[in-house]
Design a protein around this motif. Structure first.
Motif, short mmCIF file in Angstrom:
data_model
loop_
_atom_site.label_atom_id
_atom_site.label_comp_id
_atom_site.label_asym_id
_atom_site.label_seq_id
_atom_site.Cartn_x
_atom_site.Cartn_y
_atom_site.Cartn_z
N GLY A 1 0.79 -1.36 -0.19
CA GLY A 1 -0.05 -0.02 0.02
C GLY A 1 0.72 1.29 -0.07
N ARG A 2 2.10 0.94 -0.22
CA ARG A 2 2.89 2.33 -0.33
C ARG A 2 3.30 2.48 -1.68
N GLY A 3 3.86 3.94 -2.20
CA GLY A 3 4.26 4.19 -3.42
C GLY A 3 3.34 4.11 -4.68
N ILE A 4 3.87 3.52 -5.73
CA ILE A 4 3.15 3.31 -6.71
C ILE A 4 2.44 1.87 -6.59
N GLN A 5 1.08 1.98 -6.90
CA GLN A 5 0.18 1.00 -6.51
C GLN A 5 -0.24 -0.14 -7.70
N ASP A 6 -0.08 -1.16 -7.47
CA ASP A 6 -0.44 -2.18 -8.48
C ASP A 6 -1.97 -1.98 -8.85
N PRO A 7 -2.36 -2.11 -9.90
CA PRO A 7 -3.78 -2.04 -10.38
C PRO A 7 -4.53 -2.98 -9.88
N GLU A 8 -4.09 -4.19 -10.25
CA GLU A 8 -4.84 -5.64 -9.87
C GLU A 8 -5.12 -5.67 -8.38
N GLU B 1 11.77 -3.04 -12.23
CA GLU B 1 10.47 -3.00 -11.65
C GLU B 1 9.20 -2.14 -12.15
N ILE B 2 9.54 -0.90 -12.41
CA ILE B 2 8.90 0.17 -12.89
C ILE B 2 8.50 0.26 -14.23
N GLY B 3 9.24 -0.46 -15.18
CA GLY B 3 9.28 -0.38 -16.51
C GLY B 3 9.73 0.52 -17.33
N ALA B 4 9.88 0.13 -18.53
CA ALA B 4 10.96 1.02 -19.30
C ALA B 4 10.71 2.40 -19.53
N SER B 5 9.10 2.62 -19.84
CA SER B 5 8.81 4.03 -19.85
C SER B 5 8.96 4.87 -19.02
N ARG B 6 8.48 4.39 -17.63
CA ARG B 6 8.35 5.19 -16.57
C ARG B 6 10.12 5.53 -16.18
N SER C 1 20.90 -2.35 -20.17
CA SER C 1 20.40 -3.48 -19.14
C SER C 1 19.01 -3.93 -19.40
N VAL C 2 18.22 -2.43 -18.91
CA VAL C 2 16.74 -2.50 -18.98
C VAL C 2 16.16 -2.78 -20.14
N LEU C 3 16.70 -1.96 -21.39
CA LEU C 3 15.97 -1.97 -22.38
C LEU C 3 16.11 -3.43 -23.34
N ASN D 1 8.33 -2.63 -24.59
CA ASN D 1 7.21 -1.70 -24.03
C ASN D 1 7.42 -0.24 -23.78
N ILE D 2 8.26 0.08 -24.90
CA ILE D 2 8.79 1.44 -24.44
C ILE D 2 7.73 2.33 -25.12
N ASP D 3 6.99 3.32 -24.44
CA ASP D 3 6.26 4.61 -24.94
C ASP D 3 7.20 5.46 -25.73
N THR D 4 6.74 5.93 -26.83
CA THR D 4 7.63 6.77 -28.01
C THR D 4 7.65 8.20 -27.02
N ASP D 5 6.46 8.68 -26.41
CA ASP D 5 6.87 10.08 -25.84
C ASP D 5 7.96 9.93 -24.96
#
Length: 738
Positions: free
Chosen positions: A108-115, A595-600, A626-628, A634-638
């Motif tokens: 319940g702390r920080g960034i939340q998992d939607p599911e 953990e947080i994903g490439a775009s973020r 390494s991450v990419l 999954n990279i967002d173009t913006d």
């Protein structure tokens, strides 16, 4: 810690220590010990990185072999082994023995998992006027204030009424009713944090941002008031929302400054909250049979959940449900500290220090093997200048199990080695700290020495030492957490080098893991967190190698939940030249990115380019590569375009070459038809400016004055370089104007 919400949302309970609950006493397993002054072994091998922030935790860390569970490992599965030359080899059991960071254990702390938000929302019992519409329609609910104003000040009559859980439930309601893209996340109030769109809001990523101000200083509150007007307009532009949890009693001042944006949390129906947590279909009948409606109605959800947990715990021990709820309510109404005070006085008058030391050792190491508790008790006696029983001849010495039997069975479950009722262990330590100030110094010395003198602790025991230290810090202040963490993280290598060196030996990692657990736990606490995070900030900029390494590993543990806070400190740690610290920073950044994903990750990493040192730029390149490599699809173009904007604006051409090569090599992991999405952001980031195009062109030659494509014939990156050059020519105004 008591400052965490535990309420109808069910999100913030501490995990039970993963100890063996076999009621039979286990045999001690000899393990390598290290005297406090012994140096780390020269040339000790690098220990594999521990998954510091991994939320998936095993239920037991004991090693099973030959049908025996031992404290640390079986005879053929010791934590340390040697090769034919006698060199120490790190075993998987040793890595598993290390403590894990604490923040992931407190959901319940920080960034939340939607599911997870969806599942947990099903259990949440909403108080009146939080969601939906009010019965009279005259007052807006908290949800209506959010949707119409974008800003909500959430208050409550007391500090621990479930404010954070209510804020998370509002965030989930926004996702369900307003925008399914919404990211629900908590941000920590730091000196570096300002209510400004840079750092808090992201283009094309709508968010419900939660900031807990209950532990904020008056200066912090003034900063919020001054910056909120401008920030409110940013919220509309970024399609985002802000929920500020305010200190109890401050509702009037915020209402005066920001009319119609304050909501005072109310109590939800107590019976529904109890039923949602006790997990019994007959929950309502049980409460009625116990005549407990009135008592429960006076409680807020965190306390009701504690009662429900005690009922579940009692029934698991074989109690009848009615007896379990009655006992839980009696304990809540009784004065356990008063009973404890009388018992302590009796043992003091009887000159029985061993009983007192054993009680404190049990409260520190609940669930641990008897021999570990007995050894810890003996060490506490020594720190109080009392001769421990181990100095008695072995044949006359009572066994650890027998010594534990001295504790009364109405307070102590010998099978589980746990104090009764659940949570009483915390109260024992805090009681001694509050009412016996003369023992505070010996308690802290005891805490500090245990991970050095006892090398056979299992992971759960190390974690409980850290968590109990956090409980003491809640009483005595953040300086306790910081000083103990420094004690555990200090290495002989660091001391002998004047802080220039550190160590990654087994003994150093073992102790430092406890410090990491302690600081990741206290860094997010609403009372202690600000000072702890400030200390991490100070170490990241001007600390010795031991403390820098500790800060890097703490940031790794915090990064998944609080990437902005962690990466801000790692950014400064990346400027250092110490190889151990640099390796830890790189591991931490890679872990956070995964953990947080490439775009973020790219959005947060964009802040690293400003005044970046060569060492930091190297970390950027290596971590991005390494991450990419694993997440390029999954990279967002913006996000990628913004990242390259920062890179082209700030990086010298030579440094740009390394980043570009890493990026293109990561792109080769994609299918040929997907690789364009990696090339195009670089092209768009040039903004068709000749100078930027020239920088990219130069960097893409990988250090060669001219690139002979035939030399890269067997290298898949050659095709991407050729594609990049073609696109640069197409957007170059020099060529397009002809």
């Amino acid at each position: 810690m008591d400052s965490y919400d535990i309420d109808g949302f069910g999100m913030l309970e501490s995990p039970k220590p993963p100890y063996n609950t076999n009621p039979k006493p286990t045999s001690p397993q000899p393990g390598p010990s290290e005297a406090p002054t012994s140096p780390e072994p020269a040339g000790a091998p690098e220990i594999p990185p521990v998954e510091v922030g991994n939320p998936v935790q095993q239920t037991s860390t004991s090693v099973i072999g030959n049908n025996n569970e031992t404290a640390g490992g079986d005879l053929d599965k010791s934590f340390y082994k040697t090769d034919l030359r006698g060199a120490v080899i790190t075993t998987p059991e040793f890595v598993e023995q290390l403590a894990r960071a604490g923040v992931q254990g407190r959901n319940g702390r920080g960034i939340q998992d939607p599911e997870a938000l969806e599942r947990l929302a099903d259990k949440y019992v909403a108080p009146p006027q939080l969601l939906g519409e009010t019965p009279d329609g005259e007052h807006d609910t908290a949800f209506q204030i959010l949707t119409s104003r974008k800003v909500l000040f959430l208050g409550a009559p007391a500090r621990d009424c479930g404010q954070l859980s209510a804020a998370l439930r509002l965030g989930q309601e926004l996702r369900q009713e307003e925008d399914a893209r919404l990211i629900v996340r908590e941000e920590l109030m730091d000196p570096s944090l300002r209510l400004h769109h840079d750092g808090l809001l992201v283009e094309h990523e709508p968010a419900a941002v939660i900031i807990d101000l209950r532990g904020a200083s008056e200066n912090d509150l003034q900063t919020v008031r001054r910056s909120l007007v401008e920030f409110s307009s940013d919220l509309w532009r970024y399609e985002s929302y802000l929920i500020l949890i305010i200190p109890p009693g401050s509702e009037r001042s915020f209402e005066d400054s920001f009319p119609d944006r304050v909501h005072l949390l109310q109590q939800p129906p107590a019976l529904k909250v109890f039923a949602s947590h006790v997990g019994r279909p007959d929950a309502h009948e049980l409460v009625i049979s116990a005549e407990a409606e009135g008592q429960l109605e006076e409680m807020w959800p965190p306390k009701i959940k504690a009662i429900a947990d005690a009922v579940r715990d009692g029934t698991d021990r074989g109690e009848q449900p009615l007896q379990a709820i009655q006992r839980a309510l009696e304990r809540e109404a009784s004065d356990l500290p008063s009973e404890l005070r009388k018992e302590i006085l009796t043992k003091q008058q009887e000159n029985d220090p061993e009983w007192l030391a054993m009680l404190l050792a049990v409260s520190l190491l609940e669930g641990a093997p008897p021999q570990h508790i007995a050894r810890a008790s003996d060490q506490l006696l020594l720190h109080n200048k009392i001769r421990p029983p181990e100095e008695i001849p072995p044949l006359l010495r009572p066994s650890p199990y027998t010594r534990l039997l001295r504790l009364p069975d109405n307070w102590f479950d010998i099978g589980r080695r746990e104090l009764l009722p659940s949570g009483f262990g915390k109260q024992v330590l805090r009681h001694f700290w509050r009412e016996h100030p003369d023992v505070q110094e010996s308690l802290l010395t005891w805490f500090g020495e245990l991970p050095r003198s006892m090398r056979e602790f299992e992971r759960g025991e190390l974690e409980q030492i850290a968590d109990r230290a956090a409980e003491l810090a809640a009483e005595g202040g953040s300086k306790i957490a910081v000083s103990l963490a420094i004690e555990w993280a200090t290495t002989n290598s660091g001391t002998e080098s004047g802080g220039l060196q550190t160590s990654t030996s087994q003994s150093a990692r073992y102790r430092r893991s406890v410090a990491v657990r302690l600081l990741t736990t206290t860094a997010t606490d609403s009372s202690l967190g600000r000072d702890v995070r400030q200390q991490l900030w100070d170490w990241s900029r001007d600390g010795n190698a031991d403390r820098k390494l500790l800060a890097a590993e703490v940031c790794a543990g915090l990064g998944e939940a609080f990437p902005r806070m962690a990466l801000t400190r790692l950014k400064h740690l990346a400027n250092g030249e110490n190889t151990d610290v640099r390796a830890a920073v790189l591991r931490a950044v890679r872990q956070i990115g995964t953990e947080i994903g490439a775009s973020r990750f790219l959005r947060y990493l964009s802040e690293w380019f400003h005044r970046a040192s060569p060492a930091r730029l190297s970390v950027i390149s290596e971590s991005v590569s390494s991450v990419l490599t694993d997440h390029a699809e999954n990279i967002d173009t913006d996000a990628a375009t913004s990242f390259w904007h920062h890179a082209l604006d700030t990086m010298p051409p030579e440094d740009l070459r390394m980043l570009l090569e890493s990026w293109l090599r990561a792109a080769t992991t994609l299918r040929p038809d997907e690789r364009t999405c990696m090339v195009e952001p670089i092209v768009q980031a040039t903004d068709c400016t000749p100078l930027r195009i020239a920088h990219v062109d130069y960097a893409s030659r990988f250090g060669r004055p001219s690139l002979d494509m035939s030399s890269l014939r067997n290298d898949p990156v050659a095709e991407l370089v050729d594609q990049l050059w073609t696109r640069l020519d197409e957007v170059d105004p020099v060529w397009t104007s002809e």
